[in-house]
Motif scaffolding. Sequence first.
Motif, mmCIF file in Angstrom:
data_model
loop_
_atom_site.group_PDB
_atom_site.id
_atom_site.type_symbol
_atom_site.label_atom_id
_atom_site.label_comp_id
_atom_site.label_asym_id
_atom_site.label_seq_id
_atom_site.Cartn_x
_atom_site.Cartn_y
_atom_site.Cartn_z
ATOM 1 N N LEU A 32 -6.993 -0.590 -13.522
ATOM 2 C CA LEU A 32 -7.690 -1.379 -14.532
ATOM 3 C C LEU A 32 -8.433 -2.545 -13.889
ATOM 4 O O LEU A 32 -9.579 -2.838 -14.236
ATOM 5 N N ALA A 45 -20.147 1.162 -18.945
ATOM 6 C CA ALA A 45 -18.770 1.405 -19.392
ATOM 7 C C ALA A 45 -18.022 2.327 -18.431
ATOM 8 O O ALA A 45 -18.630 3.152 -17.753
ATOM 9 N N SER A 47 -13.629 4.020 -17.904
ATOM 10 C CA SER A 47 -12.388 4.232 -18.650
ATOM 11 C C SER A 47 -11.233 4.554 -17.708
ATOM 12 O O SER A 47 -11.439 5.038 -16.597
ATOM 13 N N THR A 49 -7.550 6.653 -18.096
ATOM 14 C CA THR A 49 -6.809 7.535 -18.992
ATOM 15 C C THR A 49 -5.431 7.815 -18.404
ATOM 16 O O THR A 49 -5.323 8.184 -17.237
ATOM 17 N N THR A 72 -9.507 7.929 -13.765
ATOM 18 C CA THR A 72 -10.440 6.836 -13.984
ATOM 19 C C THR A 72 -11.862 7.357 -13.965
ATOM 20 O O THR A 72 -12.198 8.205 -13.138
ATOM 21 N N LYS A 73 -12.657 6.859 -14.867
ATOM 22 C CA LYS A 73 -14.096 7.141 -14.848
ATOM 23 C C LYS A 73 -14.768 5.827 -14.469
ATOM 24 O O LYS A 73 -14.915 4.933 -15.296
#
Length: 121
Positions: A32, A45, A47, A49, A72-73
């Motif tokens: 994160l 953006a 993300s 997951t 992770t993207k």
Amino acid sequence: MSTTEHNEKFAKPFAAFLTEQGRTHDELTETLHELIEQVTETGKAGSVTLTIKVEPDKKAEGVYRISDNVTTKIPQHDRPSRIYYKDKAGNLSRNDPNQEALAGLQVLESPAAPTVLKKAN
């Protein structure tokens, strides 16, 4: 305490479950943090997951095997685009085939080593 009070369903907070998963919790924290850095840098953006797989143990009743996966993207910087023209043969060219070449203009190759400028006294 009666039997019905003891058997009531109580959902343990997910955060408590996650903190028990040491490695996964640490990975999510770091991921994160990295994602926020990339989103800030790119303005796009991204993300994170978390997938948790729960399956019953095949040999023991009431035992569950838990596995997880963190994906992770990460947002990517835009890649520069270049302009090309289609020539009469259908191939791409950097030169516009509909524009006449200007006489006397030529592409100069950059020098192998940068020129060092000296200071004037």
